[in-house]
Write an enzyme that holds these catalytic residues in place. Sequence first.
Site, PDB file in Angstrom:
ATOM      1  N   ASP A   1     -51.100  33.008   7.449  1.00  0.00           N
ATOM      2  CA  ASP A   1     -49.714  32.990   7.009  1.00  0.00           C
ATOM      3  C   ASP A   1     -49.428  34.368   6.423  1.00  0.00           C
ATOM      4  OD1 ASP A   1     -47.210  32.203   6.440  1.00  0.00           O
ATOM      5  OD2 ASP A   1     -47.743  30.637   5.017  1.00  0.00           O
TER       6      ASP A   1
ATOM      7  N   ASP B   1     -41.552  35.816   7.273  1.00  0.00           N
ATOM      8  CA  ASP B   1     -40.225  35.195   7.264  1.00  0.00           C
ATOM      9  C   ASP B   1     -39.703  35.068   5.837  1.00  0.00           C
ATOM     10  OD1 ASP B   1     -42.308  33.424   6.693  1.00  0.00           O
ATOM     11  OD2 ASP B   1     -41.143  31.677   7.272  1.00  0.00           O
TER      12      ASP B   1
ATOM     13  N   CYS C   1     -62.668   3.733   1.181  1.00  0.00           N
ATOM     14  CA  CYS C   1     -62.885   4.767   2.191  1.00  0.00           C
ATOM     15  C   CYS C   1     -64.366   4.760   2.524  1.00  0.00           C
ATOM     16  CB  CYS C   1     -62.458   6.121   1.615  1.00  0.00           C
ATOM     17  SG  CYS C   1     -62.980   7.541   2.588  1.00  0.00           S
TER      18      CYS C   1
ATOM     19  N   CYS D   1     -67.519   8.755  -0.529  1.00  0.00           N
ATOM     20  CA  CYS D   1     -67.219   7.423  -1.042  1.00  0.00           C
ATOM     21  C   CYS D   1     -68.357   6.439  -0.778  1.00  0.00           C
ATOM     22  CB  CYS D   1     -65.903   6.916  -0.460  1.00  0.00           C
ATOM     23  SG  CYS D   1     -64.528   7.992  -0.876  1.00  0.00           S
TER      24      CYS D   1
HETATM   25 ZN   LIG Z   1     -63.768   9.009   0.963  1.00  0.00          ZN
END
Ligand SMILES: [Zn+2]
Length: 538
Positions: free
Chosen positions: A86, A121, A273, A278
Amino acid sequence: MSFEIVDRDLLGRIGRLRTRRGVVETPLFLPVVNPLTQPIPPRRMLEEFGCKALITNAYIIKRRLGDQPDLEVHRLLDYDGVIATDSGGYQILVYGDVKADPLEIVEFQKRIGSDIAVILDIPTGWEASRERAEWTVRETLRRAEDALPLIAESDVLWVGPVQGGNHLDLVEWSAKSMSQLPYDIYALGSPTKVMEQYLFSTLVDMVMAAKLNLPVNRPLHLFGAGHPMIFALAVAMGCDIFDSAAYALYAREDRYLTPRGTMKLDELRYLPCSCPICRRYDADELREMLKFERERLLAEHNLYVCMAEVEAVKQAISEGGLWELLEARSRGHPALTSAFRRLTEYREALERWSPTHKLKGLFYFDHYDLSRPEIMRHRRRLTTNYSPPRRASILLLAPAPREKPYIRSSDYRRLREHLIGFEELHLCFYAPPFGVVPPELSETYPLSQIEVAEPLDPETMRWTAEETARYIEEKPYEGVILYRGSTDLDSLIERCCREICDSLGKRIWVLEASTPYSEASLRRLREFLKDIFKDHKS
Ligand SMILES: [Zn+2]
């Protein structure tokens, strides 16, 4: 062409984007990587998270390290995948002007080896006045034109940003003008505030204003769209690339991303998750960790969730279930529901670009699904492409058989047997949500590949009845025989059919049966028909 579309659903597509560093598949999520501090090393992003592309900031690199000779962005980040840079537009948005010459930034991105690069921009921002917004569009266009000689011979994919903010006519004008310039990718600027404030309906209008005025065969990048809960929506509107630092920024504030929304770590008793983080830790363990360790692990979870949601979106496109995914995600937050409803107002554009046949059947839940391309398409085809058989002067409307395709059902076969000798009849079914389904079309997609949730909502019943009446109005039958069941829908169908026949001066006969396909009812229908035709002919 650097972009090839290989599959489509709604305005979304799976594409292959050819860069100087190989082909990447879209929809493509670009994690924003700060060139100076990285909670997850880019090399790990590629190897463990499957991020084949990322985006970093050329403006920051130039300001901090620009003096170094032989500066190369892949070496700097230790990353072999596709790197987009960017140009500092975002810094303009946040800090006002930046100290950079637009053409210098273009040259700099070429020099450091960016694979995808954005011209410098001027983002419109959210609260820009009309004058300011107009100026940002004009100035961004001017810069895009000025950059053309510098980018003409380059093998970098160049991004032409569309501005205008929430001034939709300016977005349209910006998109039309930008699409005249030979950029490889177009981008919509400044939705960041929209995203932060959950103004997703506004986002729908902004994206559609840009999308419908840009060439369809080029990718569209949505800047700053980094929350997995909006991926399905963004892709359904035809966005192919999105980038965001949300995975890292949210982690800093102990926020846990899910495709249904954001959770605060403090509110989590469980971790819904199955990413490696997790699976390894529970919510209490994460909470008790030192801040920097917790932040790193949350950033990893957040990035996993983003990548998994991109896969879910792609799978939905490939099987033709993007609408259903969109519907499911729209339940994550009322603002997303509003956005989904707003998108249904663009049903004609959705219908125009959606493929005509998909692997997956349709699930019809409620009247918002009436805006589905498949249902719009049936309506359009029935109106413009379909004519009843010429010998048929009287329409016989019957409730749809339970089995699909109707034309292969035993109900249909038995009903036909009772119609032998009545050559002037044209048998059609009425079925929610389509309205009229001629048996000869009943095998075309998706008429026999639909599952409808019951009971029907009032809007669906009204639509079905009105569509049935519309069919009677459009086709040249002399009269209508309605053979109806005894549900609320049947009564509504009768009312609408009577109204339209009265207003057109067509004759209508109605026979009600509580079990229309029982042998006794069918025999009664035959007697009824005999009586009608005795009178009708005499
Ligand atoms: Zn996770």
